[in-house]
Design an enzyme around this catalytic site. Structure first.
Site, short mmCIF file in Angstrom:
data_model
loop_
_atom_site.label_atom_id
_atom_site.label_comp_id
_atom_site.label_asym_id
_atom_site.label_seq_id
_atom_site.Cartn_x
_atom_site.Cartn_y
_atom_site.Cartn_z
N CYS A 19 6.97 42.29 18.53
CA CYS A 19 7.71 42.88 17.41
C CYS A 19 6.75 43.43 16.37
O CYS A 19 6.02 42.67 15.73
CB CYS A 19 8.64 41.82 16.84
SG CYS A 19 9.13 42.09 15.15
N CYS A 26 7.32 42.35 12.59
CA CYS A 26 6.94 40.95 12.34
C CYS A 26 5.49 40.87 11.88
O CYS A 26 5.13 40.04 11.06
CB CYS A 26 7.08 40.11 13.61
SG CYS A 26 8.76 40.01 14.22
#
Lengths: 161, 600
Positions: A84, A87
């Site tokens: 991700c 993130c």
């Protein structure tokens, strides 16, 4: 031959929810990422470092119980994933916001692929998802990226400032 | 068949009967002409109960069955009815049980006793689609999924072959290769790019893995949101209605269900030669290979082989494909050869009519060096070659041999491991169904499995009637020059209809975007096969050219609607495109006319 329907459905959600916008990782985040990938860090070592470090990687369900649910301090739980991009931007920002509160709040990092059950249990659909827990209860949450100011006010709210 | 005298024979028969009793909610041993049997079967039909009736007068050893039933139940006459493994008796007793409600009790007792309404074994495209649909229709559904690591130790997440080691990474890497071609073309269009353009395997591999990681998570969340219970464990039948699930720590859990769907898919086949599992990789390993494969030998000429060989060559690697006999078995051979020729013209080497006999490691490393010895299929000639990576892509085997199917009585083709099913995806054991790549004589395609799984769930739980249509399924092979098709290959059409009843229209074409870079002139090819006996209906569609998937999809719909040559002719083309060629096909193959094209 692609898995069209599901893929499309997933991406529709993802663009809406910021589930995972592909963002190239910057090298400055690599250290924190690596540490989250090393489960060999023994419990005692992790616990010892807890007294100093504002954030820690959750090792398993029991660890989550002890250090998050039963924590005396409020805890920010950062559900994140290796794959991700967002993130990797949010993580360090969160750490900074938590560090600013000098010990009034801690931060638990949960890799959703290593601890899928926890993520599923806490209703995580997209990453990053951040959950605020006080006295074992979820009292606030957000999904996606926030800037530093927004994070600061989110943390302040949690510690009741 | 003579009466069975020996004990082994008797025990076999007894366990066969027991299996029937155990695996069918309602089991009727019957005779086709017996009016009492008809009465009982009518009752079950009226109650809309699924039942299995074995007509003892229509099978060879019916009398042996009857003798054994006498031994087992003390009843020799038919019908002999069992409900949920309980012996009910004959016609009178069954009707009486219906009247006094004990029949209903027998039926309900067991249904509630199962942990789940449906357990799906295999969390690939088909299994996931089916379980979610069943749960959406209010059923208690579970998915058991477990990836057995490859000999190299590669493993992956939820979603099955397509998502993890198939369509998705394949198409992304094919795209990577096509971008390489686009960079070359770009110069001709005026883009000034440094002479030296390099590709970084790790960047591509990580980007692909990250995307797949997000898909895995998306599937997991979808199961939670749809209330499907997911367990990451290896499932094996131990009884017709019970599976043992072993997780990666070796912990065993047992689950029962009323119905099962087997959707375990396939895994790459190895060669069975020295060094294959030790040193070679398969498509299961390639997409997450931690290093650039370097000089690569691809063994096999399956679509997996040509697609992988194609994109590796497109990344600038030295690629050789070793072919035993023909390219793309089962596909239109003219198209297969044209796709192969294009690869050859673009630097892929083909070693034809050779089979490998051993693989040895010369030097370990990332990648190391391997020596491959192969022999000719036509002579005693033996050749050797040195490669960094050897990729085996000689076919795939159904994962049906280690899931305890022998405990259920589900029939499997002993040669192929494939499962024969009815047109409703039902195996020979009524409560066990199968979908996806393991089906005998069906397509091995993700969208087919999804469609079959979803429709199956709707038929089982939603009163649906629609069956999966396995005819005129469009598909695309992502070779460097892509090949899309729908319907019959020319070879198969000739077999089925005879050459004299077919008209084949075809044409070469040169995509506009290839003209400025001046490449691949008259390499792209379009062909349709029409049935002269049926209004020149299109029964085969074949396209070799860019964006084959995008082009073929719509024509797939047209063929589902029964498109004829005349309707294609009456369709107005979109200019300038590749697909428009199908609206202007004039030259028949039988005429031998010129099919090269030039200008608008």
């Amino acid at each position: 031959m692609a898995h069209r329907l599901l893929v499309r459905r997933f991406w529709t959600l993802s663009s809406k929810d910021l589930r995972c916008l592909p963002v190239s990782s910057s090298s400055s985040f690599s250290t924190s990422l690596q540490s989250s990938r090393v489960p060999v860090l023994s419990r005692s070592l992790a616990l010892a470092s807890l007294r100093r470090a504002a954030s820690f990687n959750v090792q398993d369900h029991d660890d989550f119980d002890v250090r998050v649910i039963k924590s005396e301090l409020p805890v920010l739980v950062d559900f994140h994933a290796q794959w991700c991009g967002p993130c990797k931007i949010l993580g360090p920002r969160l750490e900074k916001a938590v560090a600013k509160q000098s010990g009034k709040v801690t931060m638990a990092k949960v890799d959703i692929d290593d601890h899928t059950d926890l993520a599923i249990e806490y209703g995580v659909s997209a990453v990053p998802t951040v959950i605020a827990i006080r006295g074992g209860d979820v009292i606030d949450r957000f999904v996606g990226i926030k800037d530093e100011d927004e994070l600061e006010s989110f943390v302040s709210k949690l510690i009741g400032k | 068949m003579p009466p069975i005298e020996n004990d082994t024979g008797k025990n076999d028969l007894k366990s066969q009967i027991q299996l029937l009793i155990d695996s069918n909610q309602v089991m009727v041993f019957s005779k086709s002409y017996c009016p009492y049997c008809v009465k009982v079967k009518d009752l079950f039909k009226e109650l809309k109960l699924e039942f299995n009736a074995m007509e003892l007068d229509l099978i060879e050893d019916g009398t042996n069955y009857q003798d054994m039933l006498l031994e087992m139940t003390g009843q020799k006459s038919v019908p002999n009815v069992f409900i949920n493994k309980t012996h009910v008796g004959g016609c009178d007793k069954t009707l009486q049980a219906h009247k006094d409600g004990s029949l209903q009790q027998l039926l309900c007792a067991e249904t509630e006793a199962y942990d789940y309404d449906l357990i799906v074994i295999g969390g690939g495209s088909g299994g996931l689609a089916c379980s979610k649909e069943a749960a959406a229709l209010g059923k208690k559904a579970m998915v058991l999924d477990y990836v057995v690591p490859t000999p190299k130790g590669t493993t992956w997440g939820l979603g099955g072959t397509c998502v993890n080691v198939g369509c998705i990474p394949k198409k992304l890497m094919h795209q990577t290769a096509m971008l390489g071609t686009a960079i070359q073309d770009a110069r001709k269009f005026g883009w000034e790019i440094d002479e030296k353009v390099k590709h970084n395997w790790d960047t591509m591999k990580d980007a692909v893995s990250n995307y797949i990681g997000s898909l895995n998570w998306g599937y997991r969340v979808a199961l939670r949101d749809k209330n499907v219970n997911y367990v990451n464990a290896y499932a094996e039948f131990i009884e017709p209605h019970k599976v043992k699930a072993t997780n990666k720590r070796g912990k065993e859990t047992f689950y029962t269900a009323e119905k099962f769907i087997i959707a375990t898919g396939e895994r790459p086949r190895y060669l069975g030669i020295p060094g294959d599992k030790e040193y070679c990789i398969t498509s299961d390993d390639l997409f997450s290979l931690p290093h650039c494969p370097g000089k690569t030998l691809v063994i096999g000429a399956s679509y997996v082989a040509l697609e992988c060989g194609g994109f590796l060559a497109g990344l600038g690697l030295d690629v050789t494909v070793m072919v035993r006999s023909i390219l793309l078995r089962g596909f239109d051979q003219e198209m297969a050869n044209r796709a192969g020729e294009h690869m050859e013209e673009h630097g892929v080497k083909f070693l034809r009519k050779y089979v490998p006999i051993k693989v040895e490691e010369l030097e370990a490393g990332s990648p190391g060096r391997l020596k491959v010895t192969a022999k000719s299929t036509e002579s005693d000639e033996v050749i050797e070659g040195e490669y960094n990576t050897v990729l085996i892509a000689v076919g795939r085997d159904a994962c049906t041999d280690k899931i305890g199917l022998d405990k259920t009585g589900v029939k499997v083709n002993p040669k192929t491991g494939k499962v024969p099913v009815s047109d409703e995806e039902q195996t020979n054991v009524p409560h066990i169904y199968a979908i996806g790549d393991i089906l005998e004589g069906k397509w091995e395609l993700t969208p087919v499995a999804i469609q079959a799984g979803r429709l199956l769930a709707r038929r089982l739980y939603g009163g649906g009637k629609l069956k999966c249509d396995y005819i005129n399924v469009p598909t695309t092979v992502f070779t460097p020059l892509e090949y899309g098709c729908c319907g019959l290959s020319e070879d198969r059409a000739i077999e089925l209809y005879g050459q004299e009843n077919l008209e084949v229209f075809h044409s070469l074409f040169w995509p506009l975007e290839f003209t400025v870079p001046n490449r691949d002139n008259n390499k792209c090819y379009a062909k349709i096969i029409c049935n002269k006996l049926d209004n020149d209906r299109v029964i085969g569609f074949h396209y070799l050219g860019p964006n084959a998937g995008e082009v073929t999809q719509g024509f797939g719909t047209a063929m589902k609607c029964g498109a004829t040559k005349e309707q294609l002719d009456n369709t107005i083309g979109i200019h300038p495109t590749c697909a428009e060629i199908f609206t202007t096909l004039e030259v028949t193959k039988s005429s031998g006319g010129d099919i090269t094209t030039s200008g608008c």
